[in-house]
Design a protein around this motif. Sequence first.
Motif, short mmCIF file in Angstrom:
data_model
loop_
_atom_site.label_atom_id
_atom_site.label_comp_id
_atom_site.label_asym_id
_atom_site.label_seq_id
_atom_site.Cartn_x
_atom_site.Cartn_y
_atom_site.Cartn_z
N ILE A 1 -4.96 6.58 -6.74
CA ILE A 1 -5.75 6.33 -5.52
C ILE A 1 -4.86 6.52 -4.28
N VAL A 2 -3.59 6.13 -4.41
CA VAL A 2 -2.64 6.42 -3.33
C VAL A 2 -2.62 7.93 -3.10
N ASP A 3 -2.55 8.70 -4.17
CA ASP A 3 -2.49 10.16 -4.05
C ASP A 3 -3.75 10.69 -3.36
N GLU A 4 -4.91 10.17 -3.77
CA GLU A 4 -6.17 10.65 -3.17
C GLU A 4 -6.20 10.31 -1.68
N ALA A 5 -5.75 9.10 -1.35
CA ALA A 5 -5.77 8.66 0.05
C ALA A 5 -4.84 9.51 0.91
N ILE A 6 -3.71 9.88 0.37
CA ILE A 6 -2.78 10.72 1.14
C ILE A 6 -3.47 12.05 1.48
N GLY A 7 -4.20 12.59 0.51
CA GLY A 7 -4.94 13.84 0.75
C GLY A 7 -6.02 13.68 1.82
N LEU A 8 -6.47 12.43 2.05
CA LEU A 8 -7.52 12.18 3.04
C LEU A 8 -6.94 11.78 4.40
N GLY A 9 -5.62 11.78 4.51
CA GLY A 9 -4.98 11.52 5.80
C GLY A 9 -4.74 10.06 6.11
#
Length: 303
Positions: free
Chosen positions: A66-74
Amino acid sequence: MQRIHTQNWFKTPEGEARGYIDPHELRELWFHTGTACNLQCSFCLEGSGPGDTRLELVKFADVSPIVDEAIGLGVEQFSFTGGEPFLAKQLVQILHYASSFKPCLVLTNGTEALQQRIEEVKTLRKTEYPVSFRISIDKPTASLHDAGRGEGTFARALQGLKSLYDLGFTVSVARHMDKDEDHEVVDKLYRAMFREHGLPEDLNIVAFPDFATPGSLPNVPQVTTACMTTYQTEDSRKSFMCAYSKMVVKQKGKMKVYACTLVDDDEEYDLGESLTASLLSRVSMKHHRCYSCFAYGSSCSEN
Ligand code: SF4
């Protein structure tokens, strides 16, 4: 899968259109580390306590994708709340990972669970992005704080706060806000208490109204669309937490995205398992805590 909302999501009991927020970005992502806590405070908005599993303790493998997904969302910041986050055995590993991307904030009661792991916490002093801490000191005196949290908890929380400060971490304090209080007078008492304990008097203090316990239904006014357009502006609506943040919790072994950090006791606010999809969901202001956001500008953020 798209959640089917009840009529109550859209309309007040009087039939008026409810207020709502359309999220515009993911600036902050909160993780609920679990409702287990070493203390058991009667007022806890999470209903946390020893061994509580309403929300489960998270592990590194739950959080890292989820950290990874959030990074992709800025996303710009990760925050961690509980329960007591230091009861999650892999918290420090999680913080090392998340702080390699963005700054992290941890909310803690500052007592045993933190203090027993202070050697591990020291390893967080040299991360890529800073890890900071917010310690709950509900009231500026031991007698008032201990009345809610238990004998000796004021001294133990202060000890935790001081240890983190002395280690060089940025620290702040979460306090309770009474309905009719004079904010300046209360803040002055905190400043004097900080000075007395060798802390800087300008520590950031975040004040919270009484949010009531999970599942409770306090009688507060309904927030309608008319309230949100008459008394709020486009800019002020953007400052509601559900406009720019989300919270992830673990329930029945699955990580789920909720609309904000204040609402995890109503399934209608469960926006599914995808952060990306959750940003498309309009958030109804049907929850009683939405009134606190409307009336007091309540926010879990530091600024
Ligand atoms: S409690 Fe506040 S931040 Fe959460 S959904 Fe309601 S208005 Fe939005």
